[in-house]
Write an enzyme that holds these catalytic residues in place. Structure first.
Site: not given
Ligand code: PBG
Ligand code: ZN
Length: 322
Positions: A191, A244
């Site tokens: 991520k 992601k």
């Molecule tokens: C929570 C989370 C996020 C996303 C999914 N779970 C946001 C982040 O990490 O700031 C992003 C999903 C998206 O942009 O569609 N941590």
């Molecule tokens: Zn988060």
């Protein structure tokens, strides 16, 4: 001459040699449940996406079920936020109640719970903080509690998205201890600290109040490191791994899917969706063709599971093409 065009002459010929197909069972649709009553809030930066209170969510659940999509990824937006994100692991919290409600309406729907504190903390970070430091080990028990309460509420899959080290192991142990041996973990493994999450933070009301997420999410410049993250998560007990965002990281997706022997998910995130929507609303692109091309690219790069805000449209368009 090598005549590659021989296999492109007709629709049926092209179908015969087509390497990649999308299927409705590939898709997971994200949904946002908000505490309160009679709420259906449009997310301005994500046309077509809404926050729903549980008394208004029936129409959305019916729409999802009737589309043929059988997986949802649920995010909660609590009324109360505090330093330690206590609403995240309250057995009666909004996300737990949302899971219960969905499983009551549609017991066969696969409900995936995003496990993270950022929607629930007053500071908007994914972990506990001390001064401006994001604490790792102290956060793990809270994530574990959130995972257990979500699984007890009926979540079919637990999806930690916080990027704390060791969270998969901590969550696996907590689930096992609670007797939830059969609940799989889908880890947000690779991520990245991405600007593409901007619109999501409007949708989930989870923007950090100070700083950024770069001390826990990955540097977009690093591809090799994704392998380290994925291997660690598998070692700790992940059943599914995720990359992601998706489109700017197809190389990472391909690299990971070539190496691992468990399912790989791609999260086609909010900013990727919003760009397509914005260009569509301006009349600049053919939405259907662009979306199908993007989703096919993710699958071609090795994703089995596609988490996308386009899921319901994509499945509808797939049916039209039959
Ligand atoms: C929570 C989370 C996020 C996303 C999914 N779970 C946001 C982040 O990490 O700031 C992003 C999903 C998206 O942009 O569609 N941590
Ligand atoms: Zn988060």
């Amino acid at each position: 001459m090598k005549r590659t065009r021989r296999l492109r002459g007709t629709k049926n010929m092209r179908s015969l040699v087509r390497e990649t197909y999308l299927h409705p069972s590939d898709f997971v649709y994200p949904i946002f449940v908000i505490e309160g009553e009679n709420i259906k809030n449009p997310v301005d930066s994500m046309p077509g996406i809404y926050q729903y209170s549980l008394d208004r969510i029936d129409e959305e659940l019916d729409r999802i079920w009737n589309s043929g999509v059988r997986g949802v990824l649920i995010f909660g937006i609590p009324a109360h936020k505090d330093e330690v994100g206590s609403s995240a692991y309250d057995p009666r919290g909004i996300v737990q109640e949302g899971i219960r409600y969905i499983k009551m309406c549609y017991p066969e729907m696969l409900v995936i719970a995003d496990i993270c504190l950022c929607e629930y903390t007053s500071h908007g970070h994914c972990g506990l903080i001390h001064e401006e430091e994001i604490l790792n080990d102290e956060t793990l028990p809270l994530l574990s509690k959130m995972a257990v309460t979500c699984a007890q509420a009926g979540a079919d899959i637990i999806a930690p998205s916080d990027m704390m080290d060791g969270r998969v192991k901590a969550i696996r142990e907590a689930l096992d201890e609670a007797g939830l041996l059969q609940t799989p973990i889908m880890a947000y493994s690779a991520k990245y600290a991405s600007a593409y999450y901007g619109p999501f933070r409007d949708a989930a009301e989870s923007a950090p109040a100070f700083g950024d997420r770069k001390s826990y999410q990955m540097d977009p410049a690093n591809g090799e490191e994704a392998i380290v993250e994925v291997e660690a998560d598998i070692e700790e007990g992940a059943d599914i791994v995720m990359v992601k965002p998706a489109l700017a990281y197809l190389d990472v997706l391909k690299n990971i899917s070539d190496r691992v022997h468990i399912p790989v998910a791609a999260y086609n995130v909010s900013g990727e969706y919003s760009m397509v929507k914005a260009a569509t609303l301006n009349g600049w692109i053919d939405e259907k063709r662009v979306v199908m091309e993007n989703l096919t690219a993710m699958k071609r790069a090795g994703a089995k599971i596609l988490i996308t805000y386009h899921a319901l449209d994509a499945v509808k368009w797939m049916k039209e093409e039959n």
